[in-house]
Enzyme design. Structure first.
Site, short mmCIF file in Angstrom:
data_model
loop_
_atom_site.label_atom_id
_atom_site.label_comp_id
_atom_site.label_asym_id
_atom_site.label_seq_id
_atom_site.Cartn_x
_atom_site.Cartn_y
_atom_site.Cartn_z
N TYR A 142 36.35 33.26 29.68
CA TYR A 142 37.39 33.54 28.90
C TYR A 142 36.80 35.90 29.48
CZ TYR A 142 38.16 29.93 25.27
OH TYR A 142 38.55 28.81 24.86
N LYS A 193 27.53 22.20 34.67
CA LYS A 193 28.42 21.79 36.11
C LYS A 193 26.98 22.28 37.19
CE LYS A 193 31.44 19.51 36.55
NZ LYS A 193 31.87 17.52 37.19
N ASP A 226 30.78 16.95 31.86
CA ASP A 226 31.14 15.96 32.02
C ASP A 226 31.22 14.58 31.17
OD1 ASP A 226 29.89 15.65 34.29
OD2 ASP A 226 32.02 15.05 35.33
N ASP A 250 33.63 25.24 23.74
CA ASP A 250 35.34 24.82 23.14
C ASP A 250 35.21 23.78 23.06
OD1 ASP A 250 37.95 26.14 21.91
OD2 ASP A 250 38.78 25.80 24.06
N ASP A 254 35.57 20.73 20.16
CA ASP A 254 36.73 20.30 19.11
C ASP A 254 36.22 18.51 19.39
OD1 ASP A 254 38.34 21.91 18.83
OD2 ASP A 254 40.35 21.37 19.74
#
Ligand code: IPM
Ligand code: MG
Length: 368
Positions: A142, A193, A226, A250, A254
């Site tokens: 970001y 990751k 993932d 983020d 959600d």
């Protein structure tokens, strides 16, 4: 009683109408001298762009720093979608997070029994769900540099963003997550990751090290992002706290939010340094966005914003009991069968934004 100064930035879309419902609760607490909150209001996001041509003013940032806490509604909308990045409404929010150094974003995903059928997952998978995502909020892709869109001159362009984390950035947010884990189920899942990204490898190593040295009693697990997305949908109750970076946080928040049935239910707290046991200038906002399509129609769900205020009472005013009363009152109103449109089912009674706010305020009043 000490005065708590809060800055209210209601922003765009459904933000202002949801924040109005919180004000009803604040008015009651002030009237009964349960709290002594002084509200100052200002503009952020599209509303600020329309008025001042910037998504947030410097003086608003300064004012936020001086406040005990900031309550934010929502920012953004199609009206401002074609502006360059640095002029977009979201930039106001990103600047607040960054300038106030609010590096730890707490996003609880709690399923409320009466809403269990609003989830797209089977009731047994989400019944009793109570997880907390701790998202790093001021670093990573970001804010990483270099960033931009380059013209390569041959009809090609190149878009660049940088995922970057330092040891300290990882450690300070991990520490918040570990501390919270101590007060919960003592399980922490750190998500990255590290199979593909160096920043992820460093993330994993630093979290592992901190856990070994300072938090040997917390059961620390590591998971690839993932896989975590998949596990959240498959068996979300395996998690208690998920610690992750800005971008993965983020996405995963959600997904976690939707497990509970509606984004309209979920609050968040963004916290920075701790001063005298209290978090300094925390920012509290619903996880949902500005939902411009339903704005101004008295149908938005104000619960996420009300629960964000409850988090403010908990973390910034250090009043756990009062926060519990707010949460319990929300639950009671849902138990009594009242719903806004987003969480409506056949058996329930549909109410608007204002009515929902009134019902919750009345329920809170019964405690005093
Ligand atoms: C969130 C939002 C923001 C983000 C946007 C509005 C900048 O999606 O708080 O999750 O990407 O962080
Ligand atoms: Mg988001």
């Amino acid at each position: 009683m000490d005065e708590n100064k809060i800055l209210v930035l209601s922003g765009d879309g459904v933000g202002p109408e949801a924040v109005d419902e919180v004000k009803k609760i604040i008015n009651f607490f002030n009237k009964k001298k349960i709290l002594n909150i002084a509200i100052e209001e200002d503009l952020v996001g599209g509303a600020c762009i329309d008025e001042h041509n910037v998504p947030i003013k410097d003086e608003t940032i300064e004012n936020a720093k001086k406040s005990d806490a900031v309550l934010l509604g929502a920012v953004g909308g199609p009206k401002w979608d074609n502006l360059p990045f640095d002029k977009r409404p979201e930039q106001g929010l990103l600047r607040l997070r960054s300038d106030l150094e609010l590096f730890a974003n707490l996003r609880p995903a709690i399923s409320f029994d009466p809403l269990i059928h609003a989830s797209s997952l089977k009731p047994e998978i989400i019944k009793g769900l109570d997880i907390l995502i701790v998202r790093e909020l001021t670093g990573g892709v970001y804010f990483g540099k270099p960033r931009g869109i380059e013209d390569l001159g041959n009809g090609q362009r190149r878009g660049i963003n940088t995922q970057v984390y330092t040891t300290d950035e990882i450690k300070r947010v991990a520490q918040v997550a570990f501390e919270l884990a101590k007060k919960r189920k003592k399980i922490l899942t750190s998500v990255e990751k590290s199979n593909v990204m160096e920043s992820g490898k460093l993330w994993k190593e630093e979290v592992e090290k901190l856990g070994k040295i300072k938090y040997p009693n917390i059961d620390l697990k590591h998971m690839y992002a993932d896989n975590c997305a998949m596990q959240l949908i498959r068996n979300p109750k395996q998690f208690d706290i998920i610690l992750t970076d800005n971008l993965f946080g983020d996405l995963l928040s959600d997904a976690a939010a939707m497990l509970t049935g509606s984004l309209g239910m979920l609050p968040s707290a963004s916290l920075g340094k701790i001063n005298n046991g209290n978090y300094s200038s925390g920012l509290y906002e619903p996880v949902h966005g500005s939902a411009p399509d339903i704005a101004g129609k008295n149908i938005a769900n104000p619960i996420a914003t009300i629960l964000s205020f409850s988090m403010m009472v908990f973390y910034s005013f250090n009043n756990q009991n009062l926060s519990k009363i707010i949460d319990k009152s929300v639950k009671k109103v849902l138990d009594n069968g009242f719903r806004t449109e987003d969480i409506m089912d056949k058996e329930s009674k549909k109410v608007g934004t204002k009515e929902m706010g009134d019902l919750i305020t009345k329920e809170i009043e019964k405690n005093f």
